[in-house]
Write a protein that holds these residues in place. Sequence first.
Motif, PDB file in Angstrom:
ATOM      1  N   ALA A 337       0.837  -1.203   0.000  1.00 42.77           N
ATOM      2  CA  ALA A 337       0.000   0.000   0.000  1.00 42.77           C
ATOM      3  C   ALA A 337       0.870   1.251   0.000  1.00 42.77           C
ATOM      4  N   GLY A 338       1.965   1.216   0.793  1.00 42.35           N
ATOM      5  CA  GLY A 338       2.884   2.351   0.814  1.00 42.35           C
ATOM      6  C   GLY A 338       3.538   2.585  -0.528  1.00 42.35           C
ATOM      7  N   ARG A 339       3.907   1.499  -1.197  1.00 42.72           N
ATOM      8  CA  ARG A 339       4.521   1.614  -2.527  1.00 42.72           C
ATOM      9  C   ARG A 339       3.538   2.229  -3.521  1.00 42.72           C
ATOM     10  N   ASN A 340       2.290   1.821  -3.431  1.00 41.92           N
ATOM     11  CA  ASN A 340       1.282   2.357  -4.351  1.00 41.92           C
ATOM     12  C   ASN A 340       1.062   3.838  -4.112  1.00 41.92           C
ATOM     13  N   ASN A 341       1.070   4.269  -2.828  1.00 36.91           N
ATOM     14  CA  ASN A 341       0.900   5.693  -2.523  1.00 36.91           C
ATOM     15  C   ASN A 341       2.066   6.504  -3.063  1.00 36.91           C
ATOM     16  N   ASP A 345       1.985   9.610  -5.740  1.00 36.96           N
ATOM     17  CA  ASP A 345       2.574  10.918  -5.475  1.00 36.96           C
ATOM     18  C   ASP A 345       3.530  11.317  -6.597  1.00 36.96           C
ATOM     19  N   ASP A 346       4.266  10.345  -7.120  1.00 33.59           N
ATOM     20  CA  ASP A 346       5.210  10.627  -8.228  1.00 33.59           C
ATOM     21  C   ASP A 346       4.475  11.111  -9.463  1.00 33.59           C
ATOM     22  N   GLU A 347       3.255  10.585  -9.660  1.00 29.84           N
ATOM     23  CA  GLU A 347       2.477  11.018 -10.833  1.00 29.84           C
ATOM     24  C   GLU A 347       1.979  12.443 -10.674  1.00 29.84           C
TER      25      GLU A 347
END
Length: 347
Positions: A337-341, A345-347
């Motif tokens: 979930a942290g990786r997806n967040n 944010d990068d997008e």
Amino acid sequence: MESTFDFSKRFTPKRKLEFAQLLKSISRQIGFKVSSRGWCYIMEQKGLINKDQFDRVADAINDLRRQGMIPVDFVAEESARQFQGVEEEYDGDVDDVIGWMTRDVLNGGKYFTPDWWEDEEYYIQCVVEKIDLVTLFAPVCEKFKIPIANSKGWSSILQRAEYARRFKEAEDKGLKCVLLYCGDHDPDGKRISETLRNNLEQVSEVTWGDGTDGYDPADLIIDRFGLNYDFIKANGFTWIDNLITGSGGNLASPRHPNHSLPYVQEYLRTIGERKCEANAIVTLPRVARAMVRQAIEKYLGEGAEQRFEEKMQARKDEYNERLKEIGLYDIITDFQAGRNNEDEDDE
């Protein structure tokens, strides 16, 4: 383009490009790779060439591969010709590696293969005479967990011993063993049951390094499910007007040492001096896959695919429950979930 392309004309650069486009178009229609020889059967079935043009078309396909006009891996190659042990550099960062590794942990239940044949009556393996049929039948065999291979390799002692060992292990568990076979319709192909059993009898006295003995195929069920005459006739496959064998001899000639044998004479009386190669079946993939499915379900029944899916799901559920018990499930899902967040944010 399919109805107008003339293979009798010289292959100019322009015509080579047209041929490449034709191949790519048909490839998208059939949805799987076939050998150069298999492509000839597809072209013939579509009315584009006749049997006399097979070598010319196969050579043209290989020329297009060499010249980069179609991908070099456009056709199916025998696995024995492929290199093993080739490694490629991974250029991702550490978090990428951890990401896919933890995803793999969540999906780890797929590695705990159940005993597919527990509570089954039969154990099945499948061999086919042409490499194209491995590609064609493999998706169906995979659904039923059935090993499949090209029978051309059974001259190898080790290859025969390996699939015989699987039959032995199955018989030791009380299963009835079945070898499904699909090959050419010719005199030798019609008596393939005898040939395959003899091949296995030749390795029945082997011993393995771990002490396992060889397999006696006396009780093995050998089922030749194709190609058969009615199937060839119903689907309009083309006959080859000779009985020349792979070694170059002609069974229809009185000079051939096997010409007078009963199996050859019976074939000549009922079928004549003609044969049909198994490659022809690649022209009708849906019909072909339905044929192998029917052959499998003859022994396993129509509910077998569902039974196998339920066995796999039970192992996955067991695995996931254990992940939760030891606390790994929540740790990994929180990390993902942290990786997806971070990605959002990068997008």
